[in-house]
Design a protein around this motif. Structure first.
Motif, PDB file in Angstrom:
ATOM      1  N   HIS A   1       0.845  -1.203   0.000  1.00 37.16           N
ATOM      2  CA  HIS A   1       0.000   0.000   0.000  1.00 37.16           C
ATOM      3  C   HIS A   1       0.878   1.249   0.000  1.00 37.16           C
ATOM      4  O   HIS A   1       0.467   2.304   0.481  1.00 37.16           O
ATOM      5  CB  HIS A   1      -0.925   0.004   1.234  1.00 37.16           C
ATOM      6  CG  HIS A   1      -1.945  -1.098   1.235  1.00 37.16           C
ATOM      7  ND1 HIS A   1      -1.634  -2.390   1.598  1.00 37.16           N
ATOM      8  CD2 HIS A   1      -3.254  -1.091   0.905  1.00 37.16           C
ATOM      9  CE1 HIS A   1      -2.724  -3.142   1.503  1.00 37.16           C
ATOM     10  NE2 HIS A   1      -3.719  -2.386   1.085  1.00 37.16           N
TER      11      HIS A   1
ATOM     12  N   SER B   1       1.744   3.354  -2.171  1.00 36.67           N
ATOM     13  CA  SER B   1       1.285   4.541  -2.894  1.00 36.67           C
ATOM     14  C   SER B   1       0.063   5.187  -2.248  1.00 36.67           C
ATOM     15  O   SER B   1      -0.480   6.148  -2.796  1.00 36.67           O
ATOM     16  CB  SER B   1       0.958   4.177  -4.348  1.00 36.67           C
ATOM     17  OG  SER B   1       2.127   3.796  -5.031  1.00 36.67           O
ATOM     18  N   GLU B   2      -0.354   4.671  -1.121  1.00 36.87           N
ATOM     19  CA  GLU B   2      -1.537   5.208  -0.452  1.00 36.87           C
ATOM     20  C   GLU B   2      -1.138   5.975   0.808  1.00 36.87           C
ATOM     21  O   GLU B   2      -0.013   5.849   1.305  1.00 36.87           O
ATOM     22  CB  GLU B   2      -2.485   4.063  -0.072  1.00 36.87           C
ATOM     23  CG  GLU B   2      -2.903   3.189  -1.257  1.00 36.87           C
ATOM     24  CD  GLU B   2      -3.653   1.947  -0.802  1.00 36.87           C
ATOM     25  OE1 GLU B   2      -4.064   1.897   0.374  1.00 36.87           O
ATOM     26  OE2 GLU B   2      -3.807   1.027  -1.624  1.00 36.87           O
ATOM     27  N   THR B   3      -2.071   6.756   1.305  1.00 35.88           N
ATOM     28  CA  THR B   3      -1.884   7.376   2.611  1.00 35.88           C
ATOM     29  C   THR B   3      -2.249   6.335   3.655  1.00 35.88           C
ATOM     30  O   THR B   3      -3.421   6.046   3.891  1.00 35.88           O
ATOM     31  CB  THR B   3      -2.770   8.619   2.771  1.00 35.88           C
ATOM     32  OG1 THR B   3      -2.437   9.561   1.739  1.00 35.88           O
ATOM     33  CG2 THR B   3      -2.571   9.258   4.133  1.00 35.88           C
ATOM     34  N   ILE B   4      -1.243   5.711   4.250  1.00 32.46           N
ATOM     35  CA  ILE B   4      -1.481   4.605   5.189  1.00 32.46           C
ATOM     36  C   ILE B   4      -1.829   5.167   6.566  1.00 32.46           C
ATOM     37  O   ILE B   4      -1.090   5.986   7.121  1.00 32.46           O
ATOM     38  CB  ILE B   4      -0.230   3.706   5.282  1.00 32.46           C
ATOM     39  CG1 ILE B   4       0.107   3.138   3.900  1.00 32.46           C
ATOM     40  CG2 ILE B   4      -0.452   2.580   6.279  1.00 32.46           C
ATOM     41  CD1 ILE B   4       1.412   2.369   3.860  1.00 32.46           C
TER      42      ILE B   4
ATOM     43  N   GLY C   1       2.200   8.729  -1.311  1.00 27.96           N
ATOM     44  CA  GLY C   1       1.032   9.010  -0.493  1.00 27.96           C
ATOM     45  C   GLY C   1       1.190  10.127   0.519  1.00 27.96           C
ATOM     46  O   GLY C   1       0.419  10.197   1.486  1.00 27.96           O
TER      47      GLY C   1
END
Length: 399
Positions: A307, A309-312, A371
Protein backbone atom coordinates in the motif's frame (compact mmCIF):
# COMPACT_ATOMS: atom_id res chain seq x y z
CA UNK A 1 60.19 -32.16 -9.63
CA UNK A 2 59.23 -34.55 -12.41
CA UNK A 3 58.62 -32.87 -15.76
CA UNK A 4 55.06 -32.79 -17.04
CA UNK A 5 54.21 -34.98 -20.02
CA UNK A 6 51.81 -32.62 -21.84
CA UNK A 7 51.29 -35.03 -24.71
CA UNK A 8 50.11 -37.69 -22.28
CA UNK A 9 47.68 -35.25 -20.68
CA UNK A 10 46.35 -34.19 -24.09
CA UNK A 11 45.85 -37.81 -25.19
CA UNK A 12 43.98 -38.78 -22.03
CA UNK A 13 41.71 -35.71 -22.15
CA UNK A 14 40.94 -36.19 -25.84
CA UNK A 15 40.24 -39.91 -25.37
CA UNK A 16 38.10 -39.68 -22.22
CA UNK A 17 35.98 -36.71 -23.22
CA UNK A 18 35.85 -37.16 -26.98
CA UNK A 19 36.79 -33.54 -27.72
CA UNK A 20 39.74 -32.48 -29.91
CA UNK A 21 42.73 -31.39 -27.82
CA UNK A 22 45.75 -29.31 -28.83
CA UNK A 23 48.92 -28.24 -27.09
CA UNK A 24 50.89 -25.17 -28.06
CA UNK A 25 54.37 -24.25 -26.86
CA UNK A 26 55.34 -20.62 -27.28
CA UNK A 27 52.25 -20.27 -29.51
CA UNK A 28 53.40 -23.07 -31.83
CA UNK A 29 51.25 -26.20 -32.18
CA UNK A 30 53.21 -29.23 -30.93
CA UNK A 31 50.40 -31.73 -30.28
CA UNK A 32 46.96 -32.55 -31.60
CA UNK A 33 44.64 -35.43 -30.72
CA UNK A 34 41.06 -36.17 -31.71
CA UNK A 35 38.89 -39.27 -31.59
CA UNK A 36 37.01 -37.99 -34.66
CA UNK A 37 38.58 -37.53 -38.07
CA UNK A 38 38.27 -33.83 -38.88
CA UNK A 39 39.48 -33.10 -42.40
CA UNK A 40 40.56 -29.66 -41.22
CA UNK A 41 40.79 -28.39 -37.68
CA UNK A 42 38.21 -25.59 -37.21
CA UNK A 43 40.40 -23.96 -34.57
CA UNK A 44 42.44 -22.46 -37.43
CA UNK A 45 39.72 -19.83 -37.98
CA UNK A 46 40.01 -18.59 -34.39
CA UNK A 47 43.60 -19.54 -33.58
CA UNK A 48 44.98 -15.99 -33.63
CA UNK A 49 42.40 -14.82 -31.08
CA UNK A 50 42.79 -17.91 -28.91
CA UNK A 51 46.57 -17.55 -28.76
CA UNK A 52 46.15 -14.01 -27.41
CA UNK A 53 44.33 -15.29 -24.31
CA UNK A 54 46.79 -15.32 -21.43
CA UNK A 55 44.54 -16.07 -18.43
CA UNK A 56 45.49 -19.33 -16.74
CA UNK A 57 42.00 -20.66 -17.38
CA UNK A 58 39.55 -19.20 -19.88
CA UNK A 59 37.37 -19.95 -22.89
CA UNK A 60 36.73 -18.62 -26.39
CA UNK A 61 33.18 -18.43 -27.78
CA UNK A 62 32.53 -18.51 -31.53
CA UNK A 63 29.73 -16.69 -33.33
CA UNK A 64 27.75 -19.95 -33.41
CA UNK A 65 28.21 -20.47 -29.64
CA UNK A 66 30.73 -23.26 -29.91
CA UNK A 67 33.46 -22.94 -27.34
CA UNK A 68 37.12 -23.73 -26.81
CA UNK A 69 38.47 -24.20 -23.29
CA UNK A 70 41.95 -22.84 -22.60
CA UNK A 71 44.55 -23.51 -19.90
CA UNK A 72 47.88 -21.66 -19.86
CA UNK A 73 50.85 -23.06 -17.95
CA UNK A 74 54.30 -21.54 -18.37
CA UNK A 75 54.98 -21.55 -22.11
CA UNK A 76 52.30 -24.14 -22.81
CA UNK A 77 48.71 -23.62 -23.85
CA UNK A 78 46.15 -26.45 -23.88
CA UNK A 79 43.11 -25.83 -26.08
CA UNK A 80 40.11 -28.19 -25.93
CA UNK A 81 37.28 -27.87 -28.46
CA UNK A 82 35.17 -27.14 -30.36
CA UNK A 83 32.48 -28.19 -27.94
CA UNK A 84 28.79 -27.38 -27.68
CA UNK A 85 25.90 -28.45 -25.52
CA UNK A 86 23.65 -29.25 -28.47
CA UNK A 87 24.57 -30.37 -32.01
CA UNK A 88 25.24 -27.63 -34.52
CA UNK A 89 22.80 -27.55 -37.41
CA UNK A 90 23.86 -28.84 -40.82
CA UNK A 91 23.65 -25.35 -42.41
CA UNK A 92 25.91 -23.98 -39.67
CA UNK A 93 28.46 -26.72 -40.26
CA UNK A 94 28.30 -26.24 -44.03
CA UNK A 95 29.08 -22.57 -43.48
CA UNK A 96 32.00 -23.58 -41.25
CA UNK A 97 33.24 -25.98 -43.95
CA UNK A 98 33.19 -23.13 -46.47
CA UNK A 99 35.23 -20.92 -44.13
CA UNK A 100 37.78 -23.74 -43.88
CA UNK A 101 37.86 -24.20 -47.69
CA UNK A 102 36.94 -27.86 -47.37
CA UNK A 103 36.28 -29.40 -50.81
CA UNK A 104 32.62 -30.07 -51.58
CA UNK A 105 33.18 -33.81 -51.79
CA UNK A 106 34.51 -33.83 -48.22
CA UNK A 107 31.91 -31.55 -46.67
CA UNK A 108 29.48 -34.28 -45.64
CA UNK A 109 32.28 -36.25 -43.93
CA UNK A 110 33.36 -33.08 -42.10
CA UNK A 111 29.79 -32.47 -40.92
CA UNK A 112 29.43 -36.03 -39.64
CA UNK A 113 32.74 -35.81 -37.78
CA UNK A 114 31.80 -32.48 -36.19
CA UNK A 115 28.47 -33.92 -35.03
CA UNK A 116 30.30 -36.89 -33.49
CA UNK A 117 32.25 -34.63 -31.11
CA UNK A 118 30.94 -35.13 -27.56
CA UNK A 119 28.33 -32.55 -26.59
CA UNK A 120 29.05 -30.97 -23.23
CA UNK A 121 27.84 -27.80 -21.46
CA UNK A 122 30.39 -25.01 -21.24
CA UNK A 123 30.24 -25.19 -17.44
CA UNK A 124 31.19 -28.89 -17.51
CA UNK A 125 34.05 -28.24 -19.91
CA UNK A 126 35.35 -25.50 -17.64
CA UNK A 127 35.23 -27.84 -14.65
CA UNK A 128 37.54 -30.19 -16.56
CA UNK A 129 39.86 -27.25 -17.11
CA UNK A 130 39.67 -26.24 -13.44
CA UNK A 131 41.01 -29.68 -12.57
CA UNK A 132 43.65 -29.45 -15.29
CA UNK A 133 44.64 -25.99 -14.05
CA UNK A 134 45.10 -27.40 -10.55
CA UNK A 135 47.33 -30.17 -11.87
CA UNK A 136 49.46 -27.87 -14.02
CA UNK A 137 49.46 -24.61 -12.05
CA UNK A 138 48.78 -25.82 -8.51
CA UNK A 139 45.90 -23.36 -8.25
CA UNK A 140 42.35 -24.16 -7.19
CA UNK A 141 39.74 -22.42 -9.34
CA UNK A 142 35.98 -22.84 -9.47
CA UNK A 143 33.28 -21.99 -11.98
CA UNK A 144 32.50 -18.82 -10.07
CA UNK A 145 36.07 -17.61 -10.69
CA UNK A 146 35.75 -18.24 -14.41
CA UNK A 147 32.28 -16.91 -15.13
CA UNK A 148 31.25 -14.39 -12.47
CA UNK A 149 32.43 -10.86 -13.25
CA UNK A 150 32.19 -8.41 -10.33
CA UNK A 151 31.78 -5.45 -12.68
CA UNK A 152 28.88 -7.13 -14.49
CA UNK A 153 27.33 -8.09 -11.13
CA UNK A 154 27.45 -4.44 -10.06
CA UNK A 155 25.79 -3.43 -13.33
CA UNK A 156 23.00 -5.95 -12.78
CA UNK A 157 22.39 -4.76 -9.22
CA UNK A 158 22.14 -1.15 -10.41
CA UNK A 159 19.97 -2.17 -13.37
CA UNK A 160 17.54 -4.23 -11.28
CA UNK A 161 17.28 -1.47 -8.67
CA UNK A 162 16.50 1.02 -11.42
CA UNK A 163 13.93 -1.35 -12.95
CA UNK A 164 12.23 -1.86 -9.56
CA UNK A 165 12.10 1.89 -9.00
CA UNK A 166 10.66 2.58 -12.45
CA UNK A 167 8.05 -0.16 -12.00
CA UNK A 168 6.78 1.77 -8.97
CA UNK A 169 5.47 4.43 -11.35
CA UNK A 170 4.04 1.92 -13.84
CA UNK A 171 0.29 1.39 -14.06
CA UNK A 172 0.79 -2.15 -15.33
CA UNK A 173 0.02 -4.27 -12.28
CA UNK A 174 -1.28 -7.31 -14.14
CA UNK A 175 1.49 -9.81 -13.51
CA UNK A 176 1.28 -13.37 -14.73
CA UNK A 177 3.53 -16.32 -15.36
CA UNK A 178 3.04 -19.69 -16.95
CA UNK A 179 4.55 -22.48 -14.87
CA UNK A 180 5.67 -25.74 -16.42
CA UNK A 181 7.07 -28.96 -15.09
CA UNK A 182 10.78 -28.92 -15.78
CA UNK A 183 13.94 -30.86 -15.20
CA UNK A 184 15.45 -31.98 -11.95
CA UNK A 185 17.59 -29.29 -10.32
CA UNK A 186 19.94 -29.68 -7.44
CA UNK A 187 17.56 -29.75 -4.50
CA UNK A 188 20.03 -28.27 -2.05
CA UNK A 189 20.17 -25.04 -4.08
CA UNK A 190 16.38 -24.79 -4.15
CA UNK A 191 16.23 -25.49 -0.41
CA UNK A 192 18.70 -22.68 0.26
CA UNK A 193 16.50 -20.29 -1.70
CA UNK A 194 13.46 -21.50 0.24
CA UNK A 195 15.30 -20.94 3.53
CA UNK A 196 16.70 -17.58 2.41
CA UNK A 197 20.22 -18.79 3.14
CA UNK A 198 21.93 -16.62 0.55
CA UNK A 199 25.33 -16.80 2.25
CA UNK A 200 25.46 -20.59 2.02
CA UNK A 201 24.02 -20.40 -1.49
CA UNK A 202 26.84 -18.08 -2.54
CA UNK A 203 29.36 -20.61 -1.29
CA UNK A 204 27.66 -23.50 -3.07
CA UNK A 205 27.47 -21.63 -6.37
CA UNK A 206 31.12 -20.63 -6.12
CA UNK A 207 32.33 -24.19 -5.54
CA UNK A 208 29.90 -26.41 -7.42
CA UNK A 209 28.65 -27.20 -10.87
CA UNK A 210 25.98 -25.25 -12.69
CA UNK A 211 22.36 -26.30 -12.20
CA UNK A 212 21.67 -29.36 -14.31
CA UNK A 213 18.92 -28.95 -16.88
CA UNK A 214 18.29 -31.09 -19.94
CA UNK A 215 18.44 -30.07 -23.57
CA UNK A 216 15.48 -27.89 -24.55
CA UNK A 217 16.62 -26.47 -27.88
CA UNK A 218 18.92 -27.31 -30.76
CA UNK A 219 20.12 -23.68 -30.76
CA UNK A 220 23.00 -22.86 -28.41
CA UNK A 221 21.76 -19.43 -27.32
CA UNK A 222 18.15 -20.58 -27.07
CA UNK A 223 19.27 -23.52 -24.93
CA UNK A 224 21.04 -21.16 -22.53
CA UNK A 225 18.00 -18.87 -22.32
CA UNK A 226 15.60 -21.78 -21.84
CA UNK A 227 17.84 -23.07 -19.07
CA UNK A 228 17.68 -19.63 -17.44
CA UNK A 229 13.89 -19.50 -17.70
CA UNK A 230 13.43 -22.99 -16.27
CA UNK A 231 15.80 -22.22 -13.40
CA UNK A 232 14.08 -18.90 -12.65
CA UNK A 233 10.67 -20.60 -12.62
CA UNK A 234 11.80 -23.21 -10.09
CA UNK A 235 13.65 -20.65 -7.98
CA UNK A 236 10.54 -18.44 -7.81
CA UNK A 237 8.52 -21.46 -6.63
CA UNK A 238 11.07 -22.13 -3.91
CA UNK A 239 10.95 -18.48 -2.84
CA UNK A 240 7.14 -18.66 -2.61
CA UNK A 241 7.46 -21.77 -0.44
CA UNK A 242 9.87 -19.75 1.70
CA UNK A 243 7.23 -17.10 2.31
CA UNK A 244 7.63 -14.68 -0.60
CA UNK A 245 4.38 -13.22 -1.87
CA UNK A 246 3.48 -14.99 -5.17
CA UNK A 247 2.81 -11.71 -6.99
CA UNK A 248 6.17 -10.34 -5.85
CA UNK A 249 7.96 -13.55 -6.84
CA UNK A 250 6.35 -13.60 -10.30
CA UNK A 251 7.14 -9.92 -10.84
CA UNK A 252 10.79 -10.47 -9.93
CA UNK A 253 10.87 -13.60 -12.10
CA UNK A 254 9.45 -11.71 -15.08
CA UNK A 255 12.04 -8.96 -14.65
CA UNK A 256 14.93 -11.40 -14.78
CA UNK A 257 13.49 -13.37 -17.70
CA UNK A 258 12.97 -10.16 -19.70
CA UNK A 259 16.56 -9.12 -19.02
CA UNK A 260 17.78 -12.56 -20.10
CA UNK A 261 15.76 -12.47 -23.32
CA UNK A 262 17.19 -9.07 -24.22
CA UNK A 263 20.78 -10.34 -24.05
CA UNK A 264 22.71 -12.36 -26.61
CA UNK A 265 25.90 -12.46 -24.56
CA UNK A 266 26.70 -15.90 -23.09
CA UNK A 267 28.80 -14.54 -20.22
CA UNK A 268 26.26 -11.90 -19.21
CA UNK A 269 23.45 -14.47 -19.08
CA UNK A 270 25.52 -16.72 -16.82
CA UNK A 271 26.25 -13.72 -14.58
CA UNK A 272 22.56 -12.82 -14.59
CA UNK A 273 21.63 -16.36 -13.49
CA UNK A 274 23.97 -16.04 -10.52
CA UNK A 275 22.49 -12.67 -9.57
CA UNK A 276 18.94 -14.03 -9.91
CA UNK A 277 19.61 -16.92 -7.49
CA UNK A 278 21.14 -14.67 -4.86
CA UNK A 279 18.44 -12.01 -5.28
CA UNK A 280 15.58 -14.44 -4.63
CA UNK A 281 17.38 -15.89 -1.60
CA UNK A 282 17.94 -12.39 -0.20
CA UNK A 283 14.26 -11.52 -0.60
CA UNK A 284 13.27 -14.64 1.32
CA UNK A 285 15.89 -13.91 3.96
CA UNK A 286 14.54 -10.40 4.54
CA UNK A 287 11.01 -11.74 4.93
CA UNK A 288 12.05 -14.51 7.28
CA UNK A 289 14.18 -12.20 9.42
CA UNK A 290 11.18 -9.91 9.85
CA UNK A 291 8.95 -12.89 10.63
CA UNK A 292 11.41 -14.23 13.19
CA UNK A 293 11.14 -11.00 15.14
CA UNK A 294 7.37 -10.94 15.11
CA UNK A 295 4.61 -12.19 12.87
CA UNK A 296 2.81 -8.90 13.46
CA UNK A 297 5.86 -6.89 12.38
CA UNK A 298 6.14 -9.03 9.26
CA UNK A 299 2.42 -8.59 8.48
CA UNK A 300 2.62 -4.84 9.00
CA UNK A 301 5.72 -4.57 6.77
CA UNK A 302 3.98 -6.57 4.06
CA UNK A 303 0.88 -4.37 4.31
CA UNK A 304 2.96 -1.20 3.97
CA UNK A 305 4.88 -2.57 0.97
CA UNK A 306 1.63 -3.35 -0.85
CA UNK A 307 0.00 0.00 0.00
CA UNK A 308 3.07 2.17 -0.50
CA UNK A 309 1.28 4.54 -2.89
CA UNK A 310 -1.54 5.21 -0.45
CA UNK A 311 -1.88 7.38 2.61
CA UNK A 312 -1.48 4.60 5.19
CA UNK A 313 -3.35 5.17 8.44
CA UNK A 314 -3.24 3.18 11.65
CA UNK A 315 -7.05 3.01 11.52
CA UNK A 316 -7.05 1.33 8.12
CA UNK A 317 -4.35 -1.09 9.18
CA UNK A 318 -6.15 -1.95 12.43
CA UNK A 319 -9.27 -2.74 10.41
CA UNK A 320 -7.22 -4.98 8.11
CA UNK A 321 -5.89 -6.94 11.10
CA UNK A 322 -9.21 -6.99 12.99
CA UNK A 323 -7.79 -5.05 15.94
CA UNK A 324 -8.58 -1.78 17.60
CA UNK A 325 -6.34 1.14 16.78
CA UNK A 326 -4.99 1.44 20.32
CA UNK A 327 -4.36 -2.31 20.70
CA UNK A 328 -2.51 -2.52 17.37
CA UNK A 329 -0.32 0.47 18.24
CA UNK A 330 0.45 -0.84 21.73
CA UNK A 331 1.20 -4.39 20.61
CA UNK A 332 3.35 -3.26 17.68
CA UNK A 333 5.43 -0.99 19.93
CA UNK A 334 5.92 -3.83 22.41
CA UNK A 335 7.08 -6.27 19.71
CA UNK A 336 9.25 -3.93 17.65
CA UNK A 337 10.46 -1.20 20.05
CA UNK A 338 9.32 1.44 17.55
CA UNK A 339 6.02 3.24 17.14
CA UNK A 340 3.80 2.17 14.29
CA UNK A 341 3.84 5.68 12.82
CA UNK A 342 7.65 5.79 12.86
CA UNK A 343 7.76 2.34 11.26
CA UNK A 344 5.43 3.43 8.43
CA UNK A 345 7.36 6.63 7.75
CA UNK A 346 10.71 4.86 8.00
CA UNK A 347 9.63 2.34 5.39
CA UNK A 348 8.29 5.06 3.09
CA UNK A 349 11.53 6.95 3.48
CA UNK A 350 13.53 3.89 2.44
CA UNK A 351 11.37 3.60 -0.67
CA UNK A 352 11.87 7.32 -1.33
CA UNK A 353 15.65 6.87 -1.16
CA UNK A 354 15.38 4.09 -3.73
CA UNK A 355 13.28 6.21 -6.08
CA UNK A 356 15.50 9.27 -5.70
CA UNK A 357 18.58 7.23 -6.54
CA UNK A 358 17.29 5.10 -9.40
CA UNK A 359 14.73 7.29 -11.18
CA UNK A 360 14.70 10.83 -12.51
CA UNK A 361 11.12 11.43 -11.32
CA UNK A 362 10.66 14.92 -9.82
CA UNK A 363 10.25 15.24 -6.07
CA UNK A 364 6.58 16.17 -6.50
CA UNK A 365 5.87 12.90 -8.34
CA UNK A 366 7.71 10.84 -5.73
CA UNK A 367 5.83 12.61 -2.96
CA UNK A 368 2.51 11.91 -4.67
CA UNK A 369 3.28 8.25 -5.36
CA UNK A 370 4.31 7.67 -1.77
CA UNK A 371 1.03 9.01 -0.49
CA UNK A 372 2.31 12.14 1.23
CA UNK A 373 -0.14 15.00 1.62
CA UNK A 374 2.25 17.50 -0.02
CA UNK A 375 5.84 17.85 -1.23
CA UNK A 376 6.55 19.89 1.87
CA UNK A 377 5.33 17.08 4.13
CA UNK A 378 7.45 14.61 2.18
CA UNK A 379 10.56 16.79 2.55
CA UNK A 380 10.05 17.24 6.30
CA UNK A 381 9.63 13.50 6.87
CA UNK A 382 12.61 12.65 4.66
CA UNK A 383 14.85 15.14 6.45
CA UNK A 384 13.77 13.75 9.83
CA UNK A 385 14.82 10.17 9.00
CA UNK A 386 17.77 10.80 6.64
CA UNK A 387 19.16 14.07 8.04
CA UNK A 388 19.25 15.72 4.62
CA UNK A 389 16.72 16.96 2.09
CA UNK A 390 15.49 14.74 -0.78
CA UNK A 391 17.23 16.97 -3.33
CA UNK A 392 20.55 16.79 -1.44
CA UNK A 393 20.23 13.01 -1.22
CA UNK A 394 19.71 12.75 -4.98
CA UNK A 395 22.66 15.06 -5.68
CA UNK A 396 24.86 12.92 -3.45
CA UNK A 397 24.36 9.88 -5.70
CA UNK A 398 24.34 11.79 -8.94
CA UNK A 399 27.81 13.00 -8.05
Amino acid sequence: MQSIDYNYIGTIIGSVFGIPTRIYKNNTLIFYYSTVNLIKDPVSIYQADILKITDQISYFMTAHFCYYGIVNSDNYKIVIGPASQVPNSTPTLRDLAMQLDIPGDDTDDFIIAMQDITHIPLESLMQILCLLNYILNDEKRFLHDVFIDDAIQKQFIESMNKHDAEMFFSNDTNQSIVLHNTYNLEQNVMNMVRKGDYMALTGVIEKSTALKIGTMSDNQLRQLKNTFIATTTLVSRSAIHGGMNPDDAFTLSDSYIQKCESSNDYSRIINLRYRMLIDFARHVNQLQEAGAKSQLVSDVANYIDHHMSETITVEAMAKEFYMSRSYLSKRFKAESNITLTDFILNRKTEEAKHLLRYTDQPLTAISLHLGFSSPGHFSRVFRKYVSMSPSDYRKKYLN
